[in-house]
Design a protein around this motif. Structure first.
Motif, PDB file in Angstrom:
ATOM      1  N   PRO A 109       0.523  -4.876  -6.093  1.00  0.00           N
ATOM      2  CA  PRO A 109       0.934  -3.806  -6.715  1.00  0.00           C
ATOM      3  C   PRO A 109       0.547  -3.083  -7.933  1.00  0.00           C
ATOM      4  O   PRO A 109       0.415  -3.969  -8.875  1.00  0.00           O
ATOM      5  N   PHE A 110       0.544  -1.723  -7.672  1.00  0.00           N
ATOM      6  CA  PHE A 110       0.174  -1.038  -8.796  1.00  0.00           C
ATOM      7  C   PHE A 110      -1.523  -0.888  -8.966  1.00  0.00           C
ATOM      8  O   PHE A 110      -2.003   0.112  -9.402  1.00  0.00           O
ATOM      9  N   ASN A 120       2.315   1.642  -3.467  1.00  0.00           N
ATOM     10  CA  ASN A 120       1.247   2.251  -4.361  1.00  0.00           C
ATOM     11  C   ASN A 120       1.079   3.740  -4.043  1.00  0.00           C
ATOM     12  O   ASN A 120       0.656   4.563  -5.148  1.00  0.00           O
ATOM     13  N   ASP A 121       1.007   4.070  -2.834  1.00  0.00           N
ATOM     14  CA  ASP A 121       0.667   5.556  -2.397  1.00  0.00           C
ATOM     15  C   ASP A 121       1.911   6.256  -3.024  1.00  0.00           C
ATOM     16  O   ASP A 121       1.451   7.511  -3.410  1.00  0.00           O
ATOM     17  N   GLY A 129      -3.720  -2.181  -6.506  1.00  0.00           N
ATOM     18  CA  GLY A 129      -4.633  -1.718  -5.499  1.00  0.00           C
ATOM     19  C   GLY A 129      -5.352  -2.777  -4.939  1.00  0.00           C
ATOM     20  O   GLY A 129      -4.909  -4.140  -4.676  1.00  0.00           O
ATOM     21  N   TYR A 145       0.911  -1.135   0.057  1.00  0.00           N
ATOM     22  CA  TYR A 145      -0.068  -0.111   0.062  1.00  0.00           C
ATOM     23  C   TYR A 145       0.704   1.234   0.010  1.00  0.00           C
ATOM     24  O   TYR A 145       0.633   2.201  -0.866  1.00  0.00           O
ATOM     25  N   ASP A 155       1.438   6.718  -6.662  1.00  0.00           N
ATOM     26  CA  ASP A 155       0.155   7.434  -6.924  1.00  0.00           C
ATOM     27  C   ASP A 155       0.449   8.949  -6.704  1.00  0.00           C
ATOM     28  O   ASP A 155       0.197   9.750  -7.605  1.00  0.00           O
TER      29      ASP A 155
END
Length: 243
Positions: free
Chosen positions: A153-154, A49-50, A156, A46, A53
């Motif tokens: 991964p990527f 990913n964050d 979510g 997470y 993003d």
């Protein structure tokens, strides 16, 4: 897409799913949340990913909203939603739901023929309802349990069941049928930006409201997916979710 390339992509997706499950198993702890026994691993993914993003996806989506006229963005969203209607048609058939299958097929046909390939949403204006259904929901409809929560991964939030469904969803994506790799990749990138642009408001609310964004996202995802499967069971022939 040639057969070798298609098989290679599916093997890559299967490897990703297997690797995720393997690493997640190593992260299980004795005090884990019952629905999220893989939480230590999931939180690490997470955070990754964050970061991606924050650094890339959100800024691109924000710029897309700022520079692209609303009618163009609406047309882009309609186009990808129209492709989704076709796959939802098949999933409705898999679930023995002829009404939703017929409605989604009618939507796809009307918008493709009269809506410039789906850029215009003529079907909604005509009052034809849309039921979004993916293969993870279809698995749940026929009793496959959700399994542990997983952050990919990527990609979510997901679950073991939904990860398996995602492999099928990606393999069935009409964009995969494009032979021109450059066009295919460009459309995939545009779809990602379109999806993220539609979530800008929700992500801002999440930033302001949630003390623990990870837990909030996890609970929202799992509850929403359970609700979707429950509604399908209520409308179907009574096959339990298995959870």
């Amino acid at each position: 897409m040639n057969p070798v390339s298609c098989v290679s992509r599916r093997l890559q997706l299967a490897f990703l799913a297997g690797l995720t499950a393997l690493l997640a198993g190593c992260a299980t702890g004795p005090d884990a949340n019952p629905r999220d026994p893989l939480e230590p691993f999931n939180r690490g993914v997470y955070r990754f990913n964050d970061a991606v993003d924050t650094a890339v996806v959100k800024p691109v989506a924000t710029a897309y909203v700022e520079v692209t006229p609303q009618p163009v963005r609406t047309g882009v969203n309609n186009f990808f939603s129209n492709l989704g209607d076709l796959w939802s048609t098949f999933n409705a058939l898999f679930q023995l739901r002829p009404k939703e299958a017929g409605e989604n097929l009618m939507r796809f046909s009307v918008n493709t023929v009269f809506g410039l390939g789906g850029v215009l949403d003529i079907a909604s204006e005509a009052g034809i309802p849309r039921t979004k259904i993916d293969f993870g929901q279809t698995l749940g409809r026929w009793g496959v349990p959700s399994g542990p929560y997983v952050v990919l991964p990527f990609l979510g939030p997901s679950s073991v069941r939904d990860t398996g469904g995602l492999v099928v969803d990606l393999a069935a994506d009409p964009l995969n049928q494009l032979d021109n790799k450059a066009n295919r990749n460009a459309l995939w990138a545009l779809e990602v930006v379109d999806i993220r642009a539609g979530l800008l408001g929700a992500s801002n609310v999440l930033e302001e409201a949630a003390l623990d964004k990870y837990s909030f996202t996890r609970d929202l995802y799992l509850n929403r997916r359970q609700s979707q499967v429950d509604r399908m069971i209520d409308k179907g022939i009574g096959i339990g979710d298995g959870e």
